[in-house]
Design a protein around this motif. Structure first.
Motif, PDB file in Angstrom:
ATOM      1  N   SER A 136      -5.807  -0.762  -9.449  1.00 49.55           N
ATOM      2  CA  SER A 136      -6.860   0.125  -8.951  1.00 49.55           C
ATOM      3  C   SER A 136      -8.195  -0.542  -9.223  1.00 49.55           C
ATOM      4  N   VAL A 137      -9.014  -0.694  -8.182  1.00 50.78           N
ATOM      5  CA  VAL A 137     -10.341  -1.291  -8.323  1.00 50.78           C
ATOM      6  C   VAL A 137     -11.368  -0.204  -8.070  1.00 50.78           C
ATOM      7  N   ILE A 138     -12.164   0.066  -9.110  1.00 54.52           N
ATOM      8  CA  ILE A 138     -13.125   1.178  -9.069  1.00 54.52           C
ATOM      9  C   ILE A 138     -14.487   0.667  -8.619  1.00 54.52           C
TER      10      ILE A 138
ATOM     11  N   ALA B  86      -3.835  -1.734  -4.667  1.00 56.73           N
ATOM     12  CA  ALA B  86      -2.483  -1.707  -4.092  1.00 56.73           C
ATOM     13  C   ALA B  86      -1.503  -1.978  -5.226  1.00 56.73           C
ATOM     14  N   THR B  87      -0.218  -1.917  -4.907  1.00 59.69           N
ATOM     15  CA  THR B  87       0.802  -2.381  -5.848  1.00 59.69           C
ATOM     16  C   THR B  87       1.199  -3.793  -5.446  1.00 59.69           C
ATOM     17  N   TYR B  88       1.210  -4.698  -6.413  1.00 57.25           N
ATOM     18  CA  TYR B  88       1.556  -6.091  -6.159  1.00 57.25           C
ATOM     19  C   TYR B  88       2.960  -6.356  -6.709  1.00 57.25           C
TER      20      TYR B  88
ATOM     21  N   ASP C 107       0.845  -1.182   0.000  1.00 60.93           N
ATOM     22  CA  ASP C 107       0.000   0.000   0.000  1.00 60.93           C
ATOM     23  C   ASP C 107       0.886   1.239   0.000  1.00 60.93           C
ATOM     24  N   PRO C 108       0.378   2.375  -0.506  1.00 63.48           N
ATOM     25  CA  PRO C 108       1.207   3.580  -0.626  1.00 63.48           C
ATOM     26  C   PRO C 108       1.831   3.990   0.697  1.00 63.48           C
ATOM     27  N   GLY C 109       3.157   4.229   0.687  1.00 60.33           N
ATOM     28  CA  GLY C 109       3.867   4.681   1.872  1.00 60.33           C
ATOM     29  C   GLY C 109       4.065   3.627   2.944  1.00 60.33           C
TER      30      GLY C 109
ATOM     31  N   PRO D 298     -12.665  -8.644  -7.612  1.00 60.97           N
ATOM     32  CA  PRO D 298     -11.948  -7.722  -6.724  1.00 60.97           C
ATOM     33  C   PRO D 298     -12.856  -6.664  -6.117  1.00 60.97           C
ATOM     34  N   LYS D 299     -12.412  -6.176  -4.948  1.00 61.23           N
ATOM     35  CA  LYS D 299     -13.090  -5.097  -4.250  1.00 61.23           C
ATOM     36  C   LYS D 299     -12.145  -3.900  -4.171  1.00 61.23           C
TER      37      LYS D 299
END
Lengths: 114, 115
Positions: free
Chosen positions: B112-114, B84-86, B39-41, B78-79
């Motif tokens: 990205s899951v919209i 996230a980045t995998y 996840d970011p950061g 997906p939800k």
């Protein structure tokens, strides 16, 4: 409590300054690692340690040094920081042995060198 | 030299739209392939280890598979919280100096899951 902790979480420093990043773990693992992450370059290994008496250079060790003070503590130093050392730094740990064990990462330290 | 290539670099999915992420590798004697979520950061979070071709591992909506040249991370229905980045990483059989057991990471796929 987190198994792998890093301090500080954020740091801004100036060119030429000495800085130390610290890592502690409660997982009881023998092996510890330091990585840096840059946008577009992924994670790259700086140094790794298999036990207190064993320190090894990774892919990008120039400009860095490390110290393994105890099984649970591994610190990374930048003796004279330069702007291209601005990055996200991660500590990781893993079990020892011959099988390939997964590594567990800390939350990271965001370092900015101005 | 060990190489790991992930594709695509970025992927946008509608919620419920299943898809797969790819990790291609070129190594001398694969010992293990690892999938992480980041996840970011934050630090990478371990998901799976695969050791040999044909092996599969599952966790909730994620399923990882391995062949002799690549690994897939399948995401079913997906939800948004799967965004996230995998990252994919390999550990190969070639030793370096003291016996490094180093991981070589790919650059990741940003999912990205919209809603």
């Amino acid at each position: 409590d987190a198994d792998v902790t890093q301090t500080p979480r954020n740091r801004i420093t100036k060119t030429g300054k000495r800085i130390m990043l610290e890592c502690s773990q409660t997982k009881g693992h023998d092996r510890m690692y330091w990585y840096r992450q840059d946008p577009g370059l992924g994670l790259r290994l700086i140094y790794y340690s298999f036990d207190v008496k064993d320190i090894n250079k990774g892919e990008i060790s120039d400009g860095y040094s490390v110290s393994r003070q105890a099984q649970a503590k591994f610190s990374l130093s930048l003796e004279s920081a330069i702007p291209n050392q601005t990055a996200l730094y991660f500590c990781a740990t893993s079990e020892g042995g011959n099988r390939p064990y997964e590594q567990y990462f800390g939350p990271g330290t965001r370092l900015t060198v101005t | 030299e060990d190489q790991v290539t992930q594709s695509p670099e970025a992927l946008r999915l509608q919620e419920g739209e299943s898809s797969s992420l790819n990790c291609s590798y070129t190594v001398s004697g694969l010992r293990g392939l690892f999938w992480y979520r980041q996840d970011p950061g934050k630090g990478p979070e371990f998901l799976f280890t695969l050791y040999s071709a044909g092996e599969e591992k599952e966790k909730e909506r994620l399923k990882a598979t391995l062949t002799k040249k690549e690994s897939f991370l399948h995401i079913t229905a997906p939800k948004p919280e799967d965004s996230a980045t995998y990252l994919c990483a390999v550990q190969a059989g070639a030793y370096s100096g003291a016996g490094s057991y180093q991981l070589t990471f790919g650059k990741g796929t940003k999912l990205s899951v919209i809603p």
